[in-house]
Enzyme design. Structure first.
Site, short mmCIF file in Angstrom:
data_model
loop_
_atom_site.label_atom_id
_atom_site.label_comp_id
_atom_site.label_asym_id
_atom_site.label_seq_id
_atom_site.Cartn_x
_atom_site.Cartn_y
_atom_site.Cartn_z
N HIS A 1 0.85 -1.20 0.00
CA HIS A 1 0.00 0.00 0.00
C HIS A 1 0.89 1.25 0.00
O HIS A 1 2.04 1.19 0.46
CB HIS A 1 -0.89 -0.03 1.25
CG HIS A 1 -1.86 1.09 1.35
ND1 HIS A 1 -1.56 2.30 1.94
CD2 HIS A 1 -3.15 1.20 0.92
CE1 HIS A 1 -2.61 3.09 1.88
NE2 HIS A 1 -3.59 2.46 1.27
N ARG B 1 1.20 3.62 1.94
CA ARG B 1 1.75 4.00 3.25
C ARG B 1 2.94 3.14 3.64
O ARG B 1 3.61 3.43 4.64
CB ARG B 1 0.67 3.88 4.34
CG ARG B 1 -0.35 5.00 4.34
CD ARG B 1 -1.12 5.05 5.66
NE ARG B 1 -0.26 5.49 6.76
CZ ARG B 1 0.09 4.73 7.79
NH1 ARG B 1 -0.30 3.47 7.86
NH2 ARG B 1 0.86 5.20 8.74
N LYS B 2 3.21 2.10 2.88
CA LYS B 2 4.32 1.21 3.21
C LYS B 2 5.60 1.68 2.52
O LYS B 2 5.57 2.44 1.55
CB LYS B 2 3.99 -0.22 2.79
CG LYS B 2 2.67 -0.74 3.38
CD LYS B 2 2.64 -0.64 4.89
CE LYS B 2 1.41 -1.29 5.50
NZ LYS B 2 0.18 -0.51 5.29
N LEU B 3 6.75 1.20 3.03
CA LEU B 3 8.03 1.64 2.47
C LEU B 3 8.16 1.24 1.01
O LEU B 3 8.68 1.99 0.18
CB LEU B 3 9.20 1.03 3.26
CG LEU B 3 9.65 1.76 4.52
CD1 LEU B 3 8.59 1.69 5.61
CD2 LEU B 3 10.95 1.17 5.02
#
Length: 377
Positions: free
Chosen positions: A173, A175-177
């Site tokens: 997603h 929001r992930k790194l």
């Protein structure tokens, strides 16, 4: 959080479009192989998102109606939803206040005769202490699934998180790194589970779309069980391949920024930041801070003070057992005091790869300004 995307991702997407193969195909296979190697896993199966990976993990592990699955309440609601999808009951366990993760003791406190699996989360990128949980569960025949949605780039005893679980689920997603826009991955050491997951993500079809398209006269497919449409596209995988190559640099920069936050917050009484546990290193996917009673304002007051300084922070990790979807359901009877405290008293500070030192200093100054409200009171 801001995803770090650039010209390399644009070029990778253009190549996929030019190839004419944009659905699940060769880029997905390459992304799976490279991710498998990077995460020290025997098998990797790309999916449409982490929730579908968790769902498949439970299905291939044999979890179903009538079973109980221990999960942390302190997690995004998908962790609890996945057991519900297979007809199992999520049983909520409390968490450690330093890490926000379940422990072997909190799991043991809620085990039932029907417990078939435990989902252990690397919350906010902090590695869960998995070995004691496995020492508890393995002799009982309880499957340990690692929800590593936030964990890419975090380590546990020197290895990538997820490597020690029966099966793990990952999120890409924004929001992930490491992001593919949407997308997920299932990793496991069991080839039979991986093979079944590959079929199930594609309607449980006996022959893959790639093999069908490669044949002039494709063989007739069969459907031995009810499957799902949980495929990743080659467009997403092309971005994921580029992002995976950047992961070490992303983690190093986030840890540098996290170290700077920790040094600055050490002089502000009443704010307790998240930190590495002794058993591993965090990628600091979320840099959360607990607002303690000694701070002059509560969490909501601090969020307002930060917003007044044009700094956008977020409330801490949710508690699923407090959400309307799980009120009134049987989700276990153990008290969850740490979960309720952390969800009430924590917030997440801005942290992203492109964050400049001056931007971070703005956040710190806003925190110091809120701390000075003590004198104004």
């Amino acid at each position: 959080m801001k995803p770090w995307l650039g010209a390399e991702e644009v070029e990778a997407l253009a190549e996929v479009i030019a190839s004419g193969w944009v659905a699940q195909g060769p880029r997905v296979a390459r992304f799976e192989d490279e991710f498998r190697v990077a995460m020290a896993s025997a098998e990797a199966v790309a999916t449409s998102n982490c929730t579908t990976a968790l769902h498949l993990a439970l299905v291939v592990a044999g979890v179903g109606a009538g079973d109980d699955v221990v999960v942390p309440s302190l997690s995004f609601i998908a962790t609890a939803n996945a057991p519900t999808y297979v007809g199992a009951r999520p049983i909520f366990a409390d968490v450690d206040d330093r890490t926000g993760n379940i422990t072997s003791d909190s799991v043991a406190a809620v085990l039932t005769e029907r417990t078939r699996a435990v989902i252990a989360v690397d919350q906010g990128g902090v590695p869960v202490d998995l070995e004691p949980i496995r020492a508890l569960c393995d002799p009982l025949g309880i499957v340990v699934i690692e929800d590593a949605a936030c964990g890419a780039g975090s380590t546990y005893h020197g290895r990538p998180v997820g490597a020690g679980a029966d099966v793990a689920a990952w999120s890409f997603h924004p929001r992930k790194l490491l992001t593919t826009g949407e997308g997920g991955m299932l990793t496991t050491r069991r080839s039979d589970w991986a093979e079944r997951a590959r079929r199930l993500r594609e309607h449980a079809m006996s022959i893959s779309a790639k093999d069908r398209q490669a044949s002039i006269l494709a063989p007739a497919e069969e459907y031995a069980e009810i499957g799902f449409n949980y495929r990743m596209t080659d467009l997403q995988a092309a971005v994921g391949i580029v992002q995976l190559g950047r992961l070490p640099e992303i983690v190093a920069q986030r840890r540098r920024l996290a170290d700077r936050y920790a040094a600055e917050l050490a002089s502000i009484e009443g704010l307790r930041p998240v930190a590495d546990p002794e058993w591993g290193t965090s990628n600091f996917q979320s840099y959360w801070v607990e607002v303690e009673p000694s701070f002059p304002v509560d969490r909501e007051g601090l969020l307002e003070a930060l917003a007044g300084a044009d700094v956008s922070a977020r409330r801490g990790i949710m508690a699923s057992h407090l959400q309307p979807a799980y009120r009134g359901r049987y989700t276990g009877e153990a008290p969850l005091p740490v979960t309720e405290r952390l969800t009430r008293d924590t917030l997440i500070l801005p942290l992203f790869h492109q964050m400049t030192d001056s931007e971070q200093e703005r956040v710190v100054e806003a925190l110091r300004g809120a701390a000075r409200l003590r004198g104004a009171a």
